[in-house]
Design a protein around this motif. Structure first.
Motif, PDB file in Angstrom:
ATOM      1  N   ARG A 192       0.884  -1.138   0.235  1.00 22.46           N
ATOM      2  CA  ARG A 192      -0.034  -0.050   0.066  1.00 22.46           C
ATOM      3  C   ARG A 192       1.133   1.277  -0.080  1.00 22.46           C
ATOM      4  O   ARG A 192       1.854   1.370   0.589  1.00 22.46           O
ATOM      5  CB  ARG A 192      -0.930  -0.073   1.131  1.00 22.46           C
ATOM      6  CG  ARG A 192      -2.272  -0.774   1.207  1.00 22.46           C
ATOM      7  CD  ARG A 192      -3.015  -0.671   2.486  1.00 22.46           C
ATOM      8  NE  ARG A 192      -4.090  -1.387   2.300  1.00 22.46           N
ATOM      9  CZ  ARG A 192      -5.149  -1.367   2.897  1.00 22.46           C
ATOM     10  NH1 ARG A 192      -5.054  -0.632   4.154  1.00 22.46           N
ATOM     11  NH2 ARG A 192      -6.241  -1.817   2.674  1.00 22.46           N
ATOM     12  N   SER A 198      -8.431  -5.001   6.907  1.00 21.61           N
ATOM     13  CA  SER A 198      -9.487  -5.904   7.674  1.00 21.61           C
ATOM     14  C   SER A 198      -9.023  -7.259   7.854  1.00 21.61           C
ATOM     15  O   SER A 198      -9.299  -8.046   6.676  1.00 21.61           O
ATOM     16  CB  SER A 198     -10.696  -5.813   6.832  1.00 21.61           C
ATOM     17  OG  SER A 198     -11.272  -4.518   6.381  1.00 21.61           O
ATOM     18  N   ASN A 213     -18.218 -16.518   5.543  1.00 22.74           N
ATOM     19  CA  ASN A 213     -17.861 -15.698   6.611  1.00 22.74           C
ATOM     20  C   ASN A 213     -17.680 -16.623   7.744  1.00 22.74           C
ATOM     21  O   ASN A 213     -16.794 -16.404   8.613  1.00 22.74           O
ATOM     22  CB  ASN A 213     -18.595 -14.463   6.765  1.00 22.74           C
ATOM     23  CG  ASN A 213     -18.289 -13.434   5.727  1.00 22.74           C
ATOM     24  OD1 ASN A 213     -17.379 -13.347   5.414  1.00 22.74           O
ATOM     25  ND2 ASN A 213     -19.711 -12.753   5.500  1.00 22.74           N
ATOM     26  N   GLN A 245     -21.110  -7.888   4.772  1.00 19.74           N
ATOM     27  CA  GLN A 245     -22.564  -7.946   4.443  1.00 19.74           C
ATOM     28  C   GLN A 245     -23.068  -9.060   4.071  1.00 19.74           C
ATOM     29  O   GLN A 245     -24.318  -9.387   3.518  1.00 19.74           O
ATOM     30  CB  GLN A 245     -22.502  -6.741   3.150  1.00 19.74           C
ATOM     31  CG  GLN A 245     -22.045  -7.298   1.944  1.00 19.74           C
ATOM     32  CD  GLN A 245     -22.633  -6.527   0.466  1.00 19.74           C
ATOM     33  OE1 GLN A 245     -23.488  -5.961   0.669  1.00 19.74           O
ATOM     34  NE2 GLN A 245     -21.832  -6.665  -0.308  1.00 19.74           N
ATOM     35  N   ARG A 300      -6.021   0.276  -3.805  1.00 18.58           N
ATOM     36  CA  ARG A 300      -7.221   1.266  -4.209  1.00 18.58           C
ATOM     37  C   ARG A 300      -6.940   1.823  -5.554  1.00 18.58           C
ATOM     38  O   ARG A 300      -5.971   1.857  -6.081  1.00 18.58           O
ATOM     39  CB  ARG A 300      -7.174   2.338  -3.124  1.00 18.58           C
ATOM     40  CG  ARG A 300      -7.566   1.769  -1.704  1.00 18.58           C
ATOM     41  CD  ARG A 300      -8.980   1.452  -1.403  1.00 18.58           C
ATOM     42  NE  ARG A 300      -9.374   1.173  -0.269  1.00 18.58           N
ATOM     43  CZ  ARG A 300      -9.229   0.107   0.455  1.00 18.58           C
ATOM     44  NH1 ARG A 300      -8.542  -0.984  -0.009  1.00 18.58           N
ATOM     45  NH2 ARG A 300      -9.756  -0.157   1.746  1.00 18.58           N
TER      46      ARG A 300
END
Ligand SMILES: Cc1cc2nc3c(=O)[nH]c(=O)nc-3n(C[C@H](O)[C@H](O)[C@H](O)COP(=O)(O)O)c2cc1C
Length: 193
Positions: free
Chosen positions: A4, A19, A75, A130, A177
């Protein structure tokens, strides 16, 4: 995976947070947990309405089991070691006049980001979700209107990535990103897709 890197200077925590799925199963202390909620409550919101509400449960409790049961199989694979599971709920109407708050989800998202950044500062693993059953979440936790389920969150002490099952092991690292030029437009909106 490339490192990053910032194109322009930012606070280190902005890029340092990520995360992590690998969690050890060890408990998160009450002090750590309350520090997360302290951060969460200082988020900005429309009319300072503060629509975010967090339902949380410690591993080993019936409520944690009920939350875990809501998760999609992918998950469940990594959340087995989450010390705390949460459901983030937002009030969809302002408390001061009961009119619809168009930005309830946005505001709840700002609160979640504060919580995630605080988790990073404390050295915790924090990941939002989600992929779970929103309908059953409403039923299982008696979430009535005007509250609406936004997301789930797993929090834990960081664990050993090598112990994660594939396909998660190879994916459990910081993501990249889009460049600034792809998200910020001067004068006119000209997206590239
Ligand atoms: C609202 C929301 C929902 C997400 N849902 C899931 C999910 O169901 N499962 C999962 O493994 N990760 C989920 N994520 C994590 C994202 O995939 C992750 O934040 C994204 O890839 C960026 O990586 P980073 O947070 O490490 O910077 C979710 C994140 C957000 C903010």
């Amino acid at each position: 995976m490339a490192e990053r890197a910032a194109e322009y200077p930012v606070m280190p925590a902005i890029i340092g947070r990520w995360s992590q799925r690998a969690m050890s199963g060890a408990a998160v202390s009450e002090a750590e947990l309350m520090s997360l909620f302290e951060a969460a409550r200082w988020a900005p919101s429309s009319y300072n309405g503060q629509p975010w509400r967090y339902i949380y449960a410690h591993k080993g409790s019936a409520a944690w089991n009920a939350m875990f049961d809501l998760l999609d199989p992918i998950n469940k694979l990594w959340c087995t070691n989450a010390a705390v599971l949460m459901i983030l709920v937002a009030r969809t109407q302002f408390e001061h006049n009961e009119k619809h708050d168009r930005s309830h989800a946005l505001n709840a998202g700002a609160s979640w980001q504060n919580l995630a950044l605080q988790g990073h500062a404390l050295g915790l693993a924090v990941r939002g979700m989600q992929d779970f059953d929103y309908v059953r979440a409403v039923e299982s936790f008696n979430i009535r209107e005007p509250y609406a389920v936004q997301m789930m969150i797993a929090v834990g002490q960081p664990g050993d990535r090598a112990l994660l099952p594939e396909p998660l092991r190879s994916k459990d690292s910081p993501t990249l990103r889009k460049p600034v030029a792809a998200i910020a437009f001067e004068n006119a909106f000209t997206p590239d897709n």
